[in-house]
Design an enzyme around this catalytic site. Structure first.
Site, PDB file in Angstrom:
ATOM      1  CB  SER A 183     -10.671   0.469  -7.240  1.00 50.31           C
ATOM      2  OG  SER A 183      -9.507   0.667  -6.778  1.00 50.31           O
TER       3      SER A 183
ATOM      4  CD  GLU B 199      -3.260  -0.493   0.076  1.00 56.33           C
ATOM      5  OE1 GLU B 199      -3.278  -0.005  -1.139  1.00 56.33           O
ATOM      6  OE2 GLU B 199      -3.636  -1.256   0.772  1.00 56.33           O
TER       7      GLU B 199
ATOM      8  N   GLY C 270     -16.433   5.246  -2.224  1.00 54.96           N
ATOM      9  CA  GLY C 270     -15.435   5.863  -1.159  1.00 54.96           C
ATOM     10  C   GLY C 270     -15.039   4.681  -0.239  1.00 54.96           C
TER      11      GLY C 270
ATOM     12  CG  ASP D 200      -6.241   2.132  -7.197  1.00 55.41           C
ATOM     13  OD1 ASP D 200      -5.641   1.103  -6.585  1.00 55.41           O
ATOM     14  OD2 ASP D 200      -6.952   3.030  -6.647  1.00 55.41           O
TER      15      ASP D 200
HETATM   16  C1  GLA Z   1      -5.175   4.487  -3.698  1.00 53.01           C
HETATM   17  C2  GLA Z   1      -4.379   4.994  -5.264  1.00 53.01           C
HETATM   18  C3  GLA Z   1      -3.430   3.616  -5.670  1.00 53.01           C
HETATM   19  C4  GLA Z   1      -2.510   3.449  -4.518  1.00 53.01           C
HETATM   20  C5  GLA Z   1      -3.259   3.419  -3.384  1.00 53.01           C
HETATM   21  C6  GLA Z   1      -2.521   3.103  -2.000  1.00 53.01           C
HETATM   22  O1  GLA Z   1      -5.979   3.431  -4.213  1.00 53.01           O
HETATM   23  O2  GLA Z   1      -5.466   5.116  -6.253  1.00 53.01           O
HETATM   24  O3  GLA Z   1      -2.683   4.121  -6.879  1.00 53.01           O
HETATM   25  O4  GLA Z   1      -1.732   4.502  -4.325  1.00 53.01           O
HETATM   26  O5  GLA Z   1      -4.424   4.487  -2.981  1.00 53.01           O
HETATM   27  O6  GLA Z   1      -1.675   1.823  -2.127  1.00 53.01           O
END
Ligand code: GLA
Length: 394
Positions: free
Chosen positions: A135, A40, A131, A181
Site C-alpha cells: 500500500s 483478502e 507495487g 488500505d
Molecule cells: C488492494 C485494494 C484493497 C483490497 C485488497 C485485496 O490492496 O486496494 O482495497 O481490496 O487489494 O484485499
C-alpha cells in the site's frame, strides 16, 4: 523519532530546500503502509478484513505557498519527478504518474468543500517498495490528506481521511479499490491489527501478541501487468455474481452470506468462474471472522492454518496469485517454525506475509531466499515487521 527516521527526514528537508529554495517553515509528516493478515478481496464485498499499519510508509516535508500553485517533488523518482499544478485546474483529464495520488486527494477535499485557500509545496520520500502489495499508494493518499488537514486546519478524522483516499483512488486514478488500505493507514495503532467490518465500518483493535514469533514479509519483487485491470475485473465479477444471487435471496453484499448459505444458493450464479470468485469472497470472510477468534484465544496455530487456506483460495478460486508468489507461500509451508503464510494485498505479484517462530526466522529467510532464487532466478527481499501507528506530524 528513531535514528533511521532522523537521517531520512534530514535528507528529505535538504531535498525540499534544494527544490524549493529554503526550508523555512517546513513541516514533516508520515503515513504508514499496511500489511493485511487475512481477509483478502473481501473489502469491496461487504466482508471483514484484518490489516495492520506498518512502521514503513511515506514521509512528506510540506509548507503552504502564497499563490495557487501546487508543487510536488518525489525523492524516489528521477530528477524529473518534480511537477507543478494549479489549484484551479485539478480535473484528472490529461494527468498521469505518481502525482495523481496527491492531486486526487486535493481534488476530493475540494469536492467536499475543503479546497485549500492557497497552494502548497511538498517533497515526499517513501520506503515501501512500489507495487509490493504493501500500500504505498494508500499511504501517499492518507499522507496528503493528513498534510492538508494540518496545514489548513481542516476538521477531518481518520475514518474520513480513509474515505477521501479511497474516493480519490476510485474516481481520480480509476482503481476501484475497497477501503482496507486507506483505513489501515489512517487508523493504524502500534502493536494492533484492525478487525474492520467493511459493511458498516465498525472496527475493533486486536492486540497482535505473538509470543516468541514475528510477522515476516517476503517480497517476490514481481509486479504483473494485470494489477489494476485484473483487480477491477475481479470486482465486477463479484458484482455480477451478487446480481444473480439477488434474484433468489434478499442480500446486498456477498459478505452477508455464510458458507452454508452460499452452498445452498450457489446454483443461482450462472457462470462457473463467477461462482468460484463468489465462493472465495464468502469463505474468506468466514475465515477472517474465525481468524480473529483464534488470535484472541491465543491459538496462533489455528490462525496460521486459516492464512494457508486463504492463500489456496486466492490461488485456485480467485486467481490473483502468480507462480513467483506461490513459490514463496508453498515453500514457506514446508519450513519448520512457520505457523502460516499467504499472499497479501491485491495480488498479481507482491508479497507474502508469514508468522514465524523467533528461533526459525534466520533459517526461514535463508531457505526461502535460496529456494526462490533456484526456482525463479529472482532475489526475494525480507522484512520482519511489527504493527505501527497511523499518520503523524514528526
Ligand atoms: C488492494 C485494494 C484493497 C483490497 C485488497 C485485496 O490492496 O486496494 O482495497 O481490496 O487489494 O484485499
Amino acid at each position: 523519532m528513531n535514528e533511521d527516521e532522523k537521517k531520512l527526514t534530514t535528507e528529505l528537508k535538504a531535498a525540499f530546500a534544494a527544490q524549493y529554495g529554503d526550508e523555512e517553515g517546513v513541516r514533516l509528516f508520515f503515513a504508514p503502509g499496511r500489511v493485511n493478515l487475512i481477509g483478502e478481496h473481501t473489502d469491496y464485498n461487504g466482508g471483514h478484513v484484518f490489516p495492520c499499519a506498518l512502521s514503513i510508509g511515506t514521509y512528506a516535508a510540506a509548507r503552504k505557498r502564497d499563490d495557487r500553485k501546487i508543487r510536488l517533488f518525489s525523492m524516489n523518482g528521477k530528477s524529473d519527478s518534480f511537477e507543478e499544478f494549479d489549484l484551479d485546474d485539478l480535473e484528472p483529464a490529461g494527468k498521469s504518474g505518481w502525482t495523481m495520488y496527491p492531486l486526487g486527494v486535493v481534488w476530493t477535499f475540494g469536492l467536499r468543500g475543503m479546497l485549500p485557500e492557497t497552494g502548497f509545496e511538498m517533497a515526499i520520500y517513501g520506503n515501501i517498495p512500489n507495487g509490493s502489495g504493501l500500500s504505498s499508494s494508500a499511504s501517499l493518499e492518507v499522507l496528503t490528506g493528513f498534510v492538508l488537514k494540518n496545514l489548513y486546519g481542516f476538521d477531518v478524522d481518520g475514518v474520513e481521511l480513509a474515505k477521501i483516499g479511497q474516493y480519490s483512488e476510485n474516481n481520480y486514478n480509476g482503481m476501484k479499490c475497497g477501503i482496507m488500505d486507506q483505513f489501515a493507514s489512517a487508523m493504524g495503532k502500534k502493536d494492533h491489527a484492525i478487525f474492520l467490518d467493511t459493511a458498516d465500518l465498525t472496527y475493533e483493535y486486536a492486540p497482535v501478541k505473538l509470543d516468541g514469533m514475528k510477522l515476516v514479509i517476503a517480497n517476490s519483487r514481481v509486479k504483473h501487468q494485470l494489477t489494476d485491470s485484473g483487480y477491477n475485473d475481479r470486482r465486477r465479477t463479484c458484482e455480477e455474481a451478487l446480481e444473480d444471487l439477488k434474484k433468489v435471496t434478499g442480500i446486498s453484499a456477498l459478505g452477508e452470506l455464510t458458507p452454508e448459505k452460499y452452498e445452498e444458493l450457489k446454483g443461482a450464479i450462472r457462470d462457473d468462474d463467477h461462482r468460484r470468485k463468489a465462493k472465495h469472497a464468502v469463505y474468506e470472510n468466514d475465515r477472517t471472522i474465525r481468524a480473529i477468534k483464534a488470535l484472541k484465544a491465543g491459538d496462533i496455530e489455528g490462525f496460521g492454518k486459516l492464512m494457508n487456506e486463504s492463500h489456496v483460495s486466492l490461488r485456485d478460486d480467485y486467481d490473483v496469485s502468480c507462480p513467483e508468489v506461490d513459490v514463496l507461500a508453498e515453500t514457506a509451508w514446508t519450513i519448520p517454525g512457520v505457523m502460516g503464510a499467504r499472499i497479501t494485498g491485491g495480488g498479481f505479484g507482491g508479497c507474502t506475509v508469514a508468522i514465524v517462530r523467533d528461533e526459525s526466522i534466520e533459517r526461514y529467510i535463508e531457505v526461502l531466499g535460496r529456494t526462490y532464487k533456484e526456482k525463479t532466478g529472482l532475489e526475494a527481499e525480507f522484512y520482519t515487521v511489527t504493527p505501527g501507528d497511523g499518520p503523524a506530524e514528526l
